[in-house]
Design a protein around this motif. Structure first.
Motif, PDB file in Angstrom:
ATOM      1  N   ARG A 127       0.825  -1.216   0.000  1.00 40.63           N
ATOM      2  CA  ARG A 127       0.000   0.000   0.000  1.00 40.63           C
ATOM      3  C   ARG A 127       0.862   1.270   0.000  1.00 40.63           C
ATOM      4  NH1 ARG A 127      -2.943  -3.533  -1.271  1.00 40.63           N
ATOM      5  NH2 ARG A 127      -4.959  -4.094  -0.376  1.00 40.63           N
ATOM      6  N   SER A 159       0.712   4.323   2.876  1.00 41.75           N
ATOM      7  CA  SER A 159       0.249   3.806   4.179  1.00 41.75           C
ATOM      8  C   SER A 159       1.270   4.072   5.285  1.00 41.75           C
ATOM      9  CB  SER A 159      -0.060   2.312   4.079  1.00 41.75           C
ATOM     10  OG  SER A 159       1.115   1.598   3.745  1.00 41.75           O
ATOM     11  N   GLY A 177       4.997   4.554   7.285  1.00 38.71           N
ATOM     12  CA  GLY A 177       6.244   3.810   7.390  1.00 38.71           C
ATOM     13  C   GLY A 177       5.993   2.317   7.203  1.00 38.71           C
ATOM     14  N   MET A 226       6.156  -1.194   8.120  1.00 38.60           N
ATOM     15  CA  MET A 226       6.330  -1.874   9.419  1.00 38.60           C
ATOM     16  C   MET A 226       7.429  -2.940   9.393  1.00 38.60           C
ATOM     17  SD  MET A 226       3.821  -0.626  11.266  1.00 38.60           S
ATOM     18  CE  MET A 226       2.082  -0.249  11.295  1.00 38.60           C
ATOM     19  N   TYR A 255      13.164   3.665  11.192  1.00 38.52           N
ATOM     20  CA  TYR A 255      13.068   2.636  10.151  1.00 38.52           C
ATOM     21  C   TYR A 255      14.486   2.313   9.682  1.00 38.52           C
ATOM     22  CZ  TYR A 255       8.146   3.543  10.445  1.00 38.52           C
ATOM     23  OH  TYR A 255       6.869   3.655  10.924  1.00 38.52           O
ATOM     24  N   VAL A 268      11.630  10.663   6.841  1.00 36.05           N
ATOM     25  CA  VAL A 268      10.476  11.277   6.170  1.00 36.05           C
ATOM     26  C   VAL A 268      10.255  12.713   6.672  1.00 36.05           C
ATOM     27  CG1 VAL A 268       8.541  10.601   7.675  1.00 36.05           C
ATOM     28  CG2 VAL A 268       8.206  10.718   5.216  1.00 36.05           C
ATOM     29  N   GLY A 325       1.980   8.004   8.342  1.00 34.99           N
ATOM     30  CA  GLY A 325       2.909   8.957   7.729  1.00 34.99           C
ATOM     31  C   GLY A 325       2.490   9.353   6.326  1.00 34.99           C
ATOM     32  N   THR A 365      -3.002   6.030  12.506  1.00 33.05           N
ATOM     33  CA  THR A 365      -3.009   4.747  13.222  1.00 33.05           C
ATOM     34  C   THR A 365      -2.017   4.766  14.374  1.00 33.05           C
ATOM     35  OG1 THR A 365      -1.285   3.921  11.765  1.00 33.05           O
ATOM     36  CG2 THR A 365      -3.561   3.378  11.157  1.00 33.05           C
ATOM     37  N   SER A 370       3.337   4.337  17.087  1.00 34.55           N
ATOM     38  CA  SER A 370       4.094   5.461  16.515  1.00 34.55           C
ATOM     39  C   SER A 370       3.247   6.719  16.637  1.00 34.55           C
ATOM     40  CB  SER A 370       4.456   5.199  15.049  1.00 34.55           C
ATOM     41  OG  SER A 370       3.310   5.190  14.231  1.00 34.55           O
ATOM     42  N   PHE A 371       3.839   7.852  16.355  1.00 32.89           N
ATOM     43  CA  PHE A 371       3.068   9.099  16.294  1.00 32.89           C
ATOM     44  C   PHE A 371       3.906  10.153  15.601  1.00 32.89           C
ATOM     45  CE2 PHE A 371       5.408   9.296  20.281  1.00 32.89           C
ATOM     46  CZ  PHE A 371       5.894  10.596  20.320  1.00 32.89           C
TER      47      PHE A 371
HETATM   48  C1  S0N Z   1      -3.519   1.036   4.613  1.00 31.60           C
HETATM   49  C2  S0N Z   1      -4.501  -0.028   5.080  1.00 31.60           C
HETATM   50  C3  S0N Z   1      -5.686   0.600   5.800  1.00 31.60           C
HETATM   51  C4  S0N Z   1      -4.997  -0.767   3.801  1.00 31.60           C
HETATM   52  O1  S0N Z   1      -5.839  -1.838   4.164  1.00 31.60           O
HETATM   53  P1  S0N Z   1      -6.162  -2.983   3.045  1.00 31.60           P
HETATM   54  O2  S0N Z   1      -6.511  -2.350   1.754  1.00 31.60           O
HETATM   55  O3  S0N Z   1      -7.165  -3.904   3.678  1.00 31.60           O
HETATM   56  O4  S0N Z   1      -4.797  -3.734   2.782  1.00 31.60           O
HETATM   57  P2  S0N Z   1      -3.992  -4.728   3.747  1.00 31.60           P
HETATM   58  O5  S0N Z   1      -4.409  -6.124   3.477  1.00 31.60           O
HETATM   59  O6  S0N Z   1      -4.040  -4.291   5.141  1.00 31.60           O
HETATM   60  O7  S0N Z   1      -2.517  -4.481   3.217  1.00 31.60           O
HETATM   61  C5  S0N Z   1      -2.074  -5.025   1.977  1.00 31.60           C
HETATM   62  C6  S0N Z   1      -0.648  -5.443   2.160  1.00 31.60           C
HETATM   63  O8  S0N Z   1       0.120  -4.275   2.447  1.00 31.60           O
HETATM   64  C7  S0N Z   1       0.808  -4.432   3.674  1.00 31.60           C
HETATM   65  N1  S0N Z   1       0.917  -3.139   4.327  1.00 31.60           N
HETATM   66  C8  S0N Z   1      -0.003  -2.178   4.385  1.00 31.60           C
HETATM   67  N2  S0N Z   1       0.441  -1.122   5.072  1.00 31.60           N
HETATM   68  C9  S0N Z   1       1.711  -1.428   5.464  1.00 31.60           C
HETATM   69  C10 S0N Z   1       2.690  -0.746   6.208  1.00 31.60           C
HETATM   70  N3  S0N Z   1       2.500   0.495   6.677  1.00 31.60           N
HETATM   71  N4  S0N Z   1       3.852  -1.371   6.419  1.00 31.60           N
HETATM   72  C11 S0N Z   1       4.072  -2.607   5.922  1.00 31.60           C
HETATM   73  N5  S0N Z   1       3.171  -3.308   5.217  1.00 31.60           N
HETATM   74  C12 S0N Z   1       2.001  -2.715   4.986  1.00 31.60           C
HETATM   75  C13 S0N Z   1      -0.057  -5.411   4.459  1.00 31.60           C
HETATM   76  O9  S0N Z   1       0.690  -6.006   5.475  1.00 31.60           O
HETATM   77  C14 S0N Z   1      -0.484  -6.354   3.371  1.00 31.60           C
HETATM   78  O10 S0N Z   1       0.585  -7.217   3.086  1.00 31.60           O
HETATM   79  P3  S0N Z   1       0.308  -8.806   2.860  1.00 31.60           P
HETATM   80  O11 S0N Z   1      -0.505  -8.861   1.622  1.00 31.60           O
HETATM   81  O12 S0N Z   1       1.675  -9.367   2.706  1.00 31.60           O
HETATM   82  O13 S0N Z   1      -0.422  -9.277   4.079  1.00 31.60           O
HETATM   83  C15 S0N Z   1      -3.845  -1.071   5.996  1.00 31.60           C
HETATM   84  O14 S0N Z   1      -2.935  -1.814   5.255  1.00 31.60           O
HETATM   85  C16 S0N Z   1      -3.160  -0.447   7.154  1.00 31.60           C
HETATM   86  O15 S0N Z   1      -3.780  -0.077   8.131  1.00 31.60           O
HETATM   87  N6  S0N Z   1      -1.821  -0.365   7.076  1.00 31.60           N
HETATM   88  C17 S0N Z   1      -0.988   0.062   8.161  1.00 31.60           C
HETATM   89  C18 S0N Z   1      -1.054   1.577   8.302  1.00 31.60           C
HETATM   90  C19 S0N Z   1      -0.111   2.023   9.388  1.00 31.60           C
HETATM   91  O16 S0N Z   1      -0.364   1.775  10.529  1.00 31.60           O
HETATM   92  N7  S0N Z   1       1.020   2.653   8.995  1.00 31.60           N
HETATM   93  C20 S0N Z   1       2.090   3.018   9.876  1.00 31.60           C
HETATM   94  C21 S0N Z   1       1.743   4.281  10.645  1.00 31.60           C
HETATM   95  N8  S0N Z   1       2.920   4.799  11.203  1.00 31.60           N
HETATM   96  C22 S0N Z   1       3.715   5.542  10.478  1.00 31.60           C
HETATM   97  O17 S0N Z   1       3.483   5.920   9.359  1.00 31.60           O
HETATM   98  C23 S0N Z   1       4.955   5.893  11.167  1.00 31.60           C
HETATM   99  C24 S0N Z   1       5.245   7.375  11.136  1.00 31.60           C
HETATM  100  C25 S0N Z   1       6.525   7.574  11.861  1.00 31.60           C
HETATM  101  O18 S0N Z   1       7.111   6.643  12.314  1.00 31.60           O
HETATM  102  C26 S0N Z   1       7.093   8.893  12.035  1.00 31.60           C
HETATM  103  C27 S0N Z   1       6.623   9.669  13.059  1.00 31.60           C
HETATM  104  C28 S0N Z   1       7.159  10.922  13.281  1.00 31.60           C
HETATM  105  C29 S0N Z   1       8.168  11.363  12.483  1.00 31.60           C
HETATM  106  C30 S0N Z   1       8.656  10.546  11.465  1.00 31.60           C
HETATM  107  C31 S0N Z   1       8.126   9.310  11.236  1.00 31.60           C
HETATM  108  C32 S0N Z   1       8.633   8.476  10.130  1.00 31.60           C
HETATM  109  O19 S0N Z   1       7.911   7.640   9.615  1.00 31.60           O
HETATM  110  O20 S0N Z   1       9.763   8.667   9.691  1.00 31.60           O
END
Ligand code: S0N
Length: 273
Positions: free
Chosen positions: A34, A73, A75, A77, A85, A96, A121, A143, A149-150
């Motif tokens: 994503r 979507s 960072g 994970m 990361y 980022v 992010g 999320t 995270s935040f």
């Molecule tokens: C996006 C969502 C809602 C989509 O749902 P959907 O369509 O049902 O798809 P899924 O089946 O869930 O996902 C499809 C495949 O994609 C993988 N995937 C999705 N998102 C991620 C992700 N973020 N990381 C890794 N993989 C991801 C799924 O695992 C799946 O893979 P397979 O098919 O192999 O199972 C849904 O996917 C969702 O909720 N995703 C997670 C969203 C999330 O929580 N993101 C992280 C939030 N945190 C940050 O962004 C961090 C920010 C941060 O750290 C920061 C903070 C301050 C300053 C800087 C930073 C920085 O980032 O640098």
């Protein structure tokens, strides 16, 4: 998405970086997750934004994600370690944040073209762009508190200046997802269009801005930023005033007089009311 023929500017592993008549498009190209970003994705985006800043043939930048499911979507994970990361060099980073700053400081309009989920992010990236155009299937949300995270920086404070303090707290504290229509209602996006019209509408908005005075757009962007950015906002705004000043005969005379070892003659400089 449209029949616009984008031409590659430079090739990367995690993004596409393309150009169409003065409009640059940066596409996060990791649809299998994503369009989540890793330190490599972010480093590539950062370089692309730097090129957009340097090249005078680029007037407007569009940021988007590949496919019809996600803008970004956040960072990735799979790469989340202790302290950030972790990329190929083993060093944890939150790089980022640098890209957020680049978007905010780029002296050209940046449009987020949101083609699906803008989560975590990814939502912050869309928020920091100057304008956001979303497809009807776009979904916005945070999320962080759910996944450990935040982003309490621009991701919270700038968000609050857009949607208001109460709404920003709701977005972060409850981690709900919002439809494109709800995002439009709260001012988080400028326009919502059917998916198949997304790119054409975005390019239409970009082309409209291309016709306008680049300096006027630049000063408006930095003036709007300055109100919120304190001394760094002032630095940016004042830097641009210096750039403009250097374009005047008055500033040229100062430097010329020094090199010619004479007193400067500012008598012709206007002293407007
Ligand atoms: C996006 C969502 C809602 C989509 O749902 P959907 O369509 O049902 O798809 P899924 O089946 O869930 O996902 C499809 C495949 O994609 C993988 N995937 C999705 N998102 C991620 C992700 N973020 N990381 C890794 N993989 C991801 C799924 O695992 C799946 O893979 P397979 O098919 O192999 O199972 C849904 O996917 C969702 O909720 N995703 C997670 C969203 C999330 O929580 N993101 C992280 C939030 N945190 C940050 O962004 C961090 C920010 C941060 O750290 C920061 C903070 C301050 C300053 C800087 C930073 C920085 O980032 O640098």
């Amino acid at each position: 998405m449209s029949d616009i023929e984008w031409k590659p500017i430079k090739s990367y592993s995690d993004i596409r970086f393309e150009l169409y008549e003065g409009i640059a498009k940066i596409t996060i190209n990791r649809p299998q997750v994503r369009n989540a970003f890793t330190p490599v994705t972010v480093a590539e985006m950062s370089e692309a934004f730097r090129i957009c800043r340097e090249r005078s043939d680029i007037a407007v930048v569009v940021l988007t994600g590949e496919g019809d499911k996600a803008f970004c979507s956040g960072g990735d994970m799979h790469f989340k370690g202790r302290g950030g990361y972790v990329g190929p060099d083993g060093v944890p980073r939150l790089n980022v944040l640098d890209v957020q700053k680049q978007i905010r400081c780029l002296p050209k309009p940046v449009i987020a073209m949101v083609n699906g989920y803008a989560i975590g992010g990814g939502n912050v990236l869309a928020t920091v762009c100057d304008l956001t155009i979303a497809s009807e299937n776009a979904i916005f949300g945070q999320t962080g508190p759910k996944v450990g995270s935040f982003d309490a920086g621009l991701g919270a404070s700038y968000l609050a200046s857009i949607v208001g303090q109460k709404k920003a707290r709701e977005i972060w504290f409850l981690c709900r997802q919002y439809s494109a229509a709800e995002a439009l209602e709260m001012g988080l996006v400028n326009k919502v269009v059917p998916f198949k019209e997304l790119e054409a509408t975005t390019v239409e908005w970009a082309r409209r801005m291309q016709q306008y005075s680049p300096l006027a757009l630049r000063f408006l962007k930095f003036g709007l930023n300055a109100e919120l950015d304190g001394q760094l906002g002032l630095q940016q705004f004042a830097g641009d005033m210096t750039m403009l000043y250097y374009m005047t005969d008055e500033a040229q005379e100062g430097g010329k007089a020094f090199l010619e070892k004479r007193a400067p003659d500012f008598s012709k400089s206007p002293r407007l009311p």
